[in-house]
Each structure stands twice: as structure tokens, then as C-alpha cells.
Design a protein around this motif. Sequence first.
Motif, PDB file in Angstrom:
ATOM      1  N   THR B  49       0.767  -1.269   0.000  1.00 35.06           N
ATOM      2  CA  THR B  49       0.000   0.000   0.000  1.00 35.06           C
ATOM      3  C   THR B  49       0.796   1.316   0.000  1.00 35.06           C
ATOM      4  O   THR B  49       0.433   2.216  -0.734  1.00 35.06           O
ATOM      5  CB  THR B  49      -1.060   0.068   1.139  1.00 35.06           C
ATOM      6  OG1 THR B  49      -0.402   0.026   2.369  1.00 35.06           O
ATOM      7  CG2 THR B  49      -2.067  -1.037   1.010  1.00 35.06           C
ATOM      8  N   LEU B  94       4.951  -8.134   4.647  1.00 37.67           N
ATOM      9  CA  LEU B  94       3.673  -8.001   5.359  1.00 37.67           C
ATOM     10  C   LEU B  94       3.653  -8.853   6.625  1.00 37.67           C
ATOM     11  O   LEU B  94       3.117  -8.430   7.658  1.00 37.67           O
ATOM     12  CB  LEU B  94       2.513  -8.410   4.437  1.00 37.67           C
ATOM     13  CG  LEU B  94       2.213  -7.443   3.282  1.00 37.67           C
ATOM     14  CD1 LEU B  94       1.205  -8.055   2.322  1.00 37.67           C
ATOM     15  CD2 LEU B  94       1.687  -6.107   3.823  1.00 37.67           C
ATOM     16  N   LEU B 112      -3.077   0.253   9.056  1.00 45.17           N
ATOM     17  CA  LEU B 112      -2.951   0.473   7.608  1.00 45.17           C
ATOM     18  C   LEU B 112      -3.586   1.797   7.200  1.00 45.17           C
ATOM     19  O   LEU B 112      -3.004   2.572   6.421  1.00 45.17           O
ATOM     20  CB  LEU B 112      -3.611  -0.678   6.838  1.00 45.17           C
ATOM     21  CG  LEU B 112      -3.646  -0.484   5.324  1.00 45.17           C
ATOM     22  CD1 LEU B 112      -2.245  -0.652   4.735  1.00 45.17           C
ATOM     23  CD2 LEU B 112      -4.610  -1.440   4.651  1.00 45.17           C
ATOM     24  N   GLN B 132      -8.809  -0.224   0.211  1.00 49.24           N
ATOM     25  CA  GLN B 132      -7.505  -0.695   0.697  1.00 49.24           C
ATOM     26  C   GLN B 132      -7.641  -1.346   2.073  1.00 49.24           C
ATOM     27  O   GLN B 132      -7.025  -2.370   2.348  1.00 49.24           O
ATOM     28  CB  GLN B 132      -6.513   0.478   0.768  1.00 49.24           C
ATOM     29  CG  GLN B 132      -6.142   1.073  -0.590  1.00 49.24           C
ATOM     30  CD  GLN B 132      -5.519   0.047  -1.527  1.00 49.24           C
ATOM     31  OE1 GLN B 132      -4.726  -0.783  -1.111  1.00 49.24           O
ATOM     32  NE2 GLN B 132      -5.908   0.101  -2.807  1.00 49.24           N
ATOM     33  N   ALA B 136      -6.923  -5.263   3.081  1.00 45.98           N
ATOM     34  CA  ALA B 136      -5.956  -5.622   4.126  1.00 45.98           C
ATOM     35  C   ALA B 136      -6.511  -6.663   5.080  1.00 45.98           C
ATOM     36  O   ALA B 136      -5.751  -7.362   5.750  1.00 45.98           O
ATOM     37  CB  ALA B 136      -5.546  -4.371   4.897  1.00 45.98           C
ATOM     38  N   ARG B 143      -6.118 -12.117  -0.846  1.00 44.55           N
ATOM     39  CA  ARG B 143      -5.653 -10.762  -1.124  1.00 44.55           C
ATOM     40  C   ARG B 143      -4.760 -10.735  -2.368  1.00 44.55           C
ATOM     41  O   ARG B 143      -4.874  -9.848  -3.222  1.00 44.55           O
ATOM     42  CB  ARG B 143      -4.869 -10.256   0.094  1.00 44.55           C
ATOM     43  CG  ARG B 143      -4.502  -8.812  -0.013  1.00 44.55           C
ATOM     44  CD  ARG B 143      -3.815  -8.356   1.259  1.00 44.55           C
ATOM     45  NE  ARG B 143      -3.472  -6.964   1.148  1.00 44.55           N
ATOM     46  CZ  ARG B 143      -2.713  -6.321   2.004  1.00 44.55           C
ATOM     47  NH1 ARG B 143      -2.237  -6.958   3.041  1.00 44.55           N
ATOM     48  NH2 ARG B 143      -2.432  -5.055   1.839  1.00 44.55           N
TER      49      ARG B 143
END
Lengths: 183, 191
Positions: B49, B94, B112, B132, B136, B143
Motif C-alpha cells: 500500500t 507483510l 494500515l 484498501q 488488508a 488478497r
Amino acid sequence: MKKDELHDELNEHAPFLNELRQKGDGMRVPADYFDTLNDSVFRQLDAIGARRKPEAFAKTKTQRSWWQWMQYLWQPRFALASAVLLSLALTGWWYFSKPAEPEIAVAAISVEDAEAYLMDNLLELDQNQIAMILPADELLHISIDAEPAPADTKTNKHELQLSPEDIEDLLRDMTDEELEDLL
Amino acid sequence: MQLPVNHKPATDDKILEFLRSEKNFERGFRMLMDAYKERLYWHIRRLVTTHEDADDVLQNTFIKIYRGILQFEGKSKLYTWMYRIATNEAITFLQSRARQHTSAIDDLAGALATRLRADEWFDGDALQEQLQTAMAQLPEKQRLVFNLRYYDEMPYEEMSAVLDTSVGALKASFHHAVKKIEGFFRENDHL
């Protein structure tokens, strides 16, 4: 075509997401980001000491797959060397695995031929050879002079003294040439 | 060997030809980056992101590619092979970030959203920010599949090679992801 497929797929399951997609994702990048990225990556490679040097390249280049190895070994020089090594190995195996020749030769000679050969060459044999050939009970030691053989020889226990009559008989059976040889 | 003189992206064959030459290796690698950096960047950016994180992950991806490119045997497309590396790098990133949060999903989504608002390279509206956040909260595989399909418009067959998953399973994952995101928007009164 692919876009149409996705469009149909989204329209079927989530038309709202299809509309939102037309607006984009709201993400941007700095204006010169992609122009400077390559140099940034190389700076990183330098910083961690990973930038490729010629010798490292050569080392990596030799890490071949099995098929590349087969092609490499199929070159004439390796094929010739392999053929020579294989020939040497086969020759060695044949040489060391064949039966010993003397045994074959002895086995091939008949008893009659052996007897004939010994009779023809009796005068060429020394006392030890005669003792090895004859059975113990037929062992004959001719002693022209009266001196006994040394006490430590194996043949001593088998020695017989011939009488003058026996010697006369033996001499009678001998040819002139044999007598000459004996003298 | 002649270097390309125009700005048309080089073909994979041409890139690999340069990379296999000791003399032209570095030029070949620059050609590879020129051909794929934008696609790989956007793939990574939509997973992590923010631009700052995407930049870190992309540079690590190119370092991994640089180190491993001479072992690339051509069993898959160059693009597929690099996509896989980029995906693994993004997932590793991540996961390490998730470990830093103690972490209910809401915490992760909240973190996030905060990062997204702080990112000067994100100027999306509330709906785009919600999307977004919804993404997440998806399981990792869903995803990934949603990103590759929704943004990159990657065909399922190609995605199957990248993620080593059957086409049927990928279609099911995408369908579930779409339904969950739709549900997220419904819960937040956007639908």
C-alpha cells in the motif's frame, strides 16, 4: 478481451467494485521515481557487496544444469578421453579375469606324451627333478661313485645302492650317445 | 552484440542474451529493470500500500533477481519468475509487519489506514481508502488473487503459474474475496 472478461465477472458478482475500479486506486509515485530506480538498485548492490565481478560471473557460469553438463561432456575431447579410459578398463578386466595359461597347457598334455618327454630328456634332469616326478616307491637314485649325498637333502631317505649287475643292465640298455653323454 | 537504440522494451530473449554475456551483464540487467520495474512496482504497491514500503520491497526484489538471474533456467516465463519473487518479498514484508502488531485484525486495518493517510503518495478518496482497508483484512491468498485479478487483470492461467495454484481454486478465491469486500462496504454503509 481479458478486460471484457474481468468486466463481466465483476458486473456479475460486484457491480459496485467494477464502478470503483474505473476511478483508479488513488496511488501515485514521485515524478522521477522510475528514472532513478535503476541507479538506486545498483547503489544498494554496491552497499551490500553483491555487485557482480567478472570472476564471480565466471564461477556462476559454470553452474550448469544436468543437460548442459551432458552437452559439455559430449564434446570430442571428452568423448575421446572417455573411449580411451573405457578401452583400458575393459582390457584390464579381460587380462586379470582370464585363467592362467600354464594350467591349460599341462592339462592338455596326455600322460603318454609326458612320459615320452621325460624318457627322452631323462639325462637332462637332475636328481631333485627326478625325485619330484617319480612316486616314492619307485624312486631311484643312481650313484656311480660311492659318495652319499649331503645328509640334509630330502632325497637321502629314498637313496638305493645299485649292485654291479644292475649297473650292467642299465648300461646295456643305453645307446652309444647316451653313454657318451653320461661320460 | 548491438544494444537496442529505441525505447521499446526489450524482449525476454534479448534480455537473457545480454545477461548471459559477461561483458553485457550489467546492461542486460538495466534492460530487465526497464522492461519490468513499473509492473512489478504496482503489483508490490497494491500489496503493501505505501510508496515507501513498495520502494523497499521492489529494491529487495531486484537484488534477489540480480543474484539469481543466472540460475533462471527458462522453465517458466521470465515475467512469471520475477512476479513470484516480488510476491514472496511482499508477503515476507507483510508478515514481518504483522508480527509487530499484537494484533487483532481491526488493529491491523487501523494501522494500515493511518499509514495510508500519512503516505504523501496516496490521494485517494474515502471509498478508495475503504477498499484498501477491506483488502488488508482478506486472508493472504485471497488478497493476492484479488490484487492480481482486479488491478493487474492477470488471466487465471498466468496467475496459476505465479501462485502454483489451480485455475479453479483461483476463481473460487477471487469470488470469495469479492464477496468479503462487498460485505465490508455494506457494513460501513457504502452500499
